[in-house]
Design a protein around this motif. Structure first.
Motif: not given
Length: 297
Positions: A189-211
């Motif tokens: 699709f040229t008309d479906e937009f997201r802000t993708p991130a890697s699984g590793t990055t999101v996992a780091k984000g979850l641990l940051m949110v926890l911390e």
């Protein structure tokens, strides 16, 4: 070491989270239909939809924190099997909220960018939610129910994720790569937009949110707004795949069970200000390529 309970180790995000969390936590993780072993993590087979089993799990482990990543996350599946997906996506999520409230421990729930209708991106945490498919609707019901049951809970809205395949899960990029390697046509699709991130990055984000002890809602999107087709072009470039099969199409050209919003890009400034730092998608893909090469996949 404090005990962290991660649900859904056999899922894409759950696996990546366990890999990172075990460096700081005594990690216990659940699986159900896909047996998996992760060195350094205590794995438990549990049907999270069974409240007695869930209750027993909490009694047995006495976790100091819970991150709930287990879900039925295929929008098309949820659209076709509403009751079945509701059990894990909504009922289980609320039951875990109740148990975390009883134990007075942090509860991080992983939601989705698909809680939005795609008409007013980029979306901040305070923007109105209005999902266009059943999966998004179930995540909204879970978010609302969790915060009503346990106001101290944390809702992390997750973007489209990509990364290295795990022993029991792939991200959307693996089928893309396979199709191109086989010389078949891949229409994106040229008309479906997201802000993708890697699984590793999101996992780091979850641990940051926890911390950082974040409460309420926070977005963990990537830094770039890309269409599926843009992502495909980067994938071809970084992994040096045959580009001849890559074609562009629009959402309306493809029949899908679940309706898809056009643009659910997340504004993740709140997380960025706390120290969440996704790389560019190109850098993320290059890191995945290097890790894949090391693992010989």
């Amino acid at each position: 070491m404090k005990k962290l309970l991660v649900t859904g180790a056999s899922g894409f995000l759950g696996w990546h989270l366990c890999q990172l969390a075990k460096q700081q936590w005594d990690v216990y993780s659940t699986y159900f239909s896909h047996p998996i072993e992760i060195p350094g993590v205590t794995m438990l087979k549990v049907d999270l939809r069974d409240f007695q089993a869930l209750n027993h799990l909490f009694e047995q482990i006495q976790p100091s924190t819970t991150i709930h990543t287990a879900a039925q996350s295929s929008p098309n599946y949820c659209q076709n099997y509403t009751e079945e997906s509701y059990a894990i996506n909504v009922t289980t999520s609320l039951n875990i909220a109740g148990l975390c409230a009883d134990y007075s421990i942090p509860y991080i729930f992983t939601s989705t960018d698909l809680v939005f209708d795609g008409l007013n991106a980029p979306y901040r945490e305070t923007d109105p939610i209005s999902p266009v498919n059943t999966y998004g609707e179930q995540k909204v019901q879970a978010e609302t129910g969790i915060l009503a049951r346990y106001p101290q809970a944390t809702i992390c809205r997750i973007p489209l994720m990509f990364g290295m395949a795990t022993p029991t899960a792939t991200s959307f990029m693996q089928p893309f790569m396979q199709t191109l390697k086989e010389g078949k046509e891949l229409a994106l699709f040229t008309d479906e937009f997201r802000t993708p991130a890697s699984g590793t990055t999101v996992a780091k984000g979850l641990l940051m949110v926890l911390e950082k002890e974040v409460r309420g809602i926070i977005h963990l999107g990537g830094k770039e707004r890309l269409s599926r087709y843009d992502f495909g072009r980067l994938l071809v470039e970084v992994f040096q795949l045959p580009a001849t099969g890559l074609k562009s199409c629009r959402q309306q050209d493809v029949q899908m069970a679940a309706p898809r919003p056009a643009d659910v890009s997340l504004d993740s400034s709140k997380a960025f200000n706390l120290g969440y730092q996704p790389l560019s998608v190109r850098e993320e893909l290059e890191a995945v390529r290097v890790r894949s090469r090391v693992k010989g996949t």
